[in-house]
Motif scaffolding. Structure first.
Motif, PDB file in Angstrom:
ATOM      1  N   ALA A  76      49.011  41.614  74.774  1.00 44.62           N
ATOM      2  CA  ALA A  76      48.245  41.234  75.962  1.00 44.62           C
ATOM      3  C   ALA A  76      47.497  39.934  75.650  1.00 44.62           C
ATOM      4  O   ALA A  76      46.640  39.894  74.762  1.00 44.62           O
ATOM      5  CB  ALA A  76      47.274  42.332  76.337  1.00 44.62           C
ATOM      6  N   HIS A  77      47.858  38.856  76.344  1.00 43.69           N
ATOM      7  CA  HIS A  77      47.248  37.551  76.076  1.00 43.69           C
ATOM      8  C   HIS A  77      47.334  36.654  77.309  1.00 43.69           C
ATOM      9  O   HIS A  77      48.363  36.596  77.973  1.00 43.69           O
ATOM     10  CB  HIS A  77      47.939  36.867  74.897  1.00 43.69           C
ATOM     11  N   VAL A  78      46.248  35.941  77.591  1.00 43.30           N
ATOM     12  CA  VAL A  78      46.203  34.914  78.628  1.00 43.30           C
ATOM     13  C   VAL A  78      45.809  33.621  77.939  1.00 43.30           C
ATOM     14  O   VAL A  78      44.830  33.583  77.184  1.00 43.30           O
ATOM     15  CB  VAL A  78      45.194  35.275  79.744  1.00 43.30           C
ATOM     16  N   THR A  79      46.558  32.548  78.166  1.00 42.99           N
ATOM     17  CA  THR A  79      46.289  31.268  77.523  1.00 42.99           C
ATOM     18  C   THR A  79      45.039  30.628  78.114  1.00 42.99           C
ATOM     19  O   THR A  79      44.534  31.048  79.159  1.00 42.99           O
ATOM     20  CB  THR A  79      47.474  30.304  77.700  1.00 42.99           C
ATOM     21  N   ALA A  80      44.553  29.578  77.457  1.00 35.97           N
ATOM     22  CA  ALA A  80      43.375  28.843  77.930  1.00 35.97           C
ATOM     23  C   ALA A  80      43.609  28.254  79.317  1.00 35.97           C
ATOM     24  O   ALA A  80      42.670  28.086  80.095  1.00 35.97           O
ATOM     25  CB  ALA A  80      43.009  27.737  76.946  1.00 35.97           C
ATOM     26  N   SER A  81      44.865  27.971  79.652  1.00 41.80           N
ATOM     27  CA  SER A  81      45.178  27.418  80.973  1.00 41.80           C
ATOM     28  C   SER A  81      45.364  28.508  82.026  1.00 41.80           C
ATOM     29  O   SER A  81      45.649  28.218  83.183  1.00 41.80           O
ATOM     30  CB  SER A  81      46.427  26.535  80.898  1.00 41.80           C
ATOM     31  N   GLY A  82      45.239  29.774  81.623  1.00 42.33           N
ATOM     32  CA  GLY A  82      45.301  30.873  82.580  1.00 42.33           C
ATOM     33  C   GLY A  82      46.651  31.541  82.740  1.00 42.33           C
ATOM     34  O   GLY A  82      46.823  32.387  83.605  1.00 42.33           O
ATOM     35  N   ALA A  83      47.624  31.203  81.892  1.00 48.12           N
ATOM     36  CA  ALA A  83      48.954  31.814  81.992  1.00 48.12           C
ATOM     37  C   ALA A  83      48.977  33.142  81.243  1.00 48.12           C
ATOM     38  O   ALA A  83      48.603  33.211  80.072  1.00 48.12           O
ATOM     39  CB  ALA A  83      50.014  30.881  81.418  1.00 48.12           C
ATOM     40  N   ASP A  84      49.422  34.197  81.914  1.00 51.64           N
ATOM     41  CA  ASP A  84      49.574  35.506  81.277  1.00 51.64           C
ATOM     42  C   ASP A  84      50.914  35.525  80.555  1.00 51.64           C
ATOM     43  O   ASP A  84      51.971  35.512  81.177  1.00 51.64           O
ATOM     44  CB  ASP A  84      49.513  36.615  82.319  1.00 51.64           C
ATOM     45  N   VAL A  85      50.871  35.538  79.233  1.00 48.25           N
ATOM     46  CA  VAL A  85      52.092  35.491  78.426  1.00 48.25           C
ATOM     47  C   VAL A  85      52.383  36.837  77.757  1.00 48.25           C
ATOM     48  O   VAL A  85      53.147  36.897  76.783  1.00 48.25           O
ATOM     49  CB  VAL A  85      52.028  34.354  77.379  1.00 48.25           C
ATOM     50  N   THR A  86      51.808  37.882  78.262  1.00 48.45           N
ATOM     51  CA  THR A  86      52.035  39.218  77.727  1.00 48.45           C
ATOM     52  C   THR A  86      53.536  39.516  77.701  1.00 48.45           C
ATOM     53  O   THR A  86      54.215  39.379  78.717  1.00 48.45           O
ATOM     54  CB  THR A  86      51.304  40.268  78.582  1.00 48.45           C
ATOM     55  N   GLY A  87      54.047  39.870  76.538  1.00 45.68           N
ATOM     56  CA  GLY A  87      55.467  40.182  76.391  1.00 45.68           C
ATOM     57  C   GLY A  87      56.368  38.987  76.152  1.00 45.68           C
ATOM     58  O   GLY A  87      57.554  39.157  75.881  1.00 45.68           O
ATOM     59  N   PHE A  88      55.842  37.766  76.259  1.00 44.49           N
ATOM     60  CA  PHE A  88      56.649  36.576  75.982  1.00 44.49           C
ATOM     61  C   PHE A  88      56.907  36.489  74.479  1.00 44.49           C
ATOM     62  O   PHE A  88      56.115  36.950  73.668  1.00 44.49           O
ATOM     63  CB  PHE A  88      55.915  35.303  76.408  1.00 44.49           C
ATOM     64  N   LYS A  89      57.999  35.872  74.105  1.00 47.62           N
ATOM     65  CA  LYS A  89      58.262  35.550  72.710  1.00 47.62           C
ATOM     66  C   LYS A  89      57.439  34.295  72.383  1.00 47.62           C
ATOM     67  O   LYS A  89      57.103  33.525  73.276  1.00 47.62           O
ATOM     68  CB  LYS A  89      59.743  35.294  72.485  1.00 47.62           C
ATOM     69  N   PHE A  90      57.132  34.107  71.107  1.00 49.66           N
ATOM     70  CA  PHE A  90      56.400  32.902  70.732  1.00 49.66           C
ATOM     71  C   PHE A  90      56.841  32.396  69.376  1.00 49.66           C
ATOM     72  O   PHE A  90      57.401  33.134  68.561  1.00 49.66           O
ATOM     73  CB  PHE A  90      54.881  33.138  70.737  1.00 49.66           C
ATOM     74  N   VAL A  91      56.592  31.116  69.164  1.00 51.33           N
ATOM     75  CA  VAL A  91      56.780  30.478  67.867  1.00 51.33           C
ATOM     76  C   VAL A  91      55.567  29.577  67.652  1.00 51.33           C
ATOM     77  O   VAL A  91      55.166  28.851  68.557  1.00 51.33           O
ATOM     78  CB  VAL A  91      58.122  29.711  67.781  1.00 51.33           C
ATOM     79  N   SER A  92      54.967  29.679  66.463  1.00 47.43           N
ATOM     80  CA  SER A  92      53.796  28.872  66.121  1.00 47.43           C
ATOM     81  C   SER A  92      54.187  27.860  65.056  1.00 47.43           C
ATOM     82  O   SER A  92      54.980  28.154  64.148  1.00 47.43           O
ATOM     83  CB  SER A  92      52.671  29.752  65.588  1.00 47.43           C
ATOM     84  N   PHE A  93      53.596  26.672  65.156  1.00 44.84           N
ATOM     85  CA  PHE A  93      53.919  25.575  64.251  1.00 44.84           C
ATOM     86  C   PHE A  93      52.712  25.196  63.406  1.00 44.84           C
ATOM     87  O   PHE A  93      51.565  25.486  63.771  1.00 44.84           O
ATOM     88  CB  PHE A  93      54.419  24.364  65.051  1.00 44.84           C
ATOM     89  N   ALA A  94      52.953  24.503  62.296  1.00 46.50           N
ATOM     90  CA  ALA A  94      51.918  24.128  61.346  1.00 46.50           C
ATOM     91  C   ALA A  94      50.839  23.232  61.967  1.00 46.50           C
ATOM     92  O   ALA A  94      49.708  23.217  61.481  1.00 46.50           O
ATOM     93  CB  ALA A  94      52.541  23.440  60.133  1.00 46.50           C
TER      94      ALA A  94
END
Length: 112
Positions: A76-94
């Motif tokens: 369960a997560h909402v980005t700073a811009s207000g997008a609900d990304v719950t269940g989305f896949k993600f990749v984080s970079f350095a």
């Protein structure tokens, strides 16, 4: 991008459901893979970018000049811009950027 096949280097990272090796266009029925550069993505105040696949792409290439430091599925997560990304896949970079994308999109990350 030209209509010629993309020759992907061996050190690509395929983060999607398709088993793409070598030439993704061959696996995708000859359709060219759209490719973006990590440096072109505009992140919000939290360092996050959300890709919505409204065009129905099967695959997206991402040329990254930063190392991948994490991958997974968002709780369960909402980005700073207000997008609900719950269940989305993600990749984080350095560099601190986290890219969220919808299930069903084959994200292919390769070094710059």
């Amino acid at each position: 991008m030209s209509d010629t096949a993309i020759n992907w280097p061996a050190d690509e990272v395929d983060l999607g459901p398709l088993d793409v090796a070598g030439d993704p266009a061959a696996e995708l029925g000859g359709a060219p893979v759209v490719e973006l550069a990590l440096s072109d993505l505009v992140q919000d105040a939290g360092g996050e970018v959300v890709l919505y696949n409204d065009s129905g792409l099967r695959a997206l290439g991402l040329v990254a000049d930063e190392a991948i430091v994490g991958t997974g599925e968002a709780g369960a997560h909402v980005t700073a811009s207000g997008a609900d990304v719950t269940g989305f896949k993600f990749v984080s970079f350095a560099n601190g950027l986290t890219l969220y994308y919808q299930d069903g999109l084959d994200l292919i990350v390769r070094p710059a």
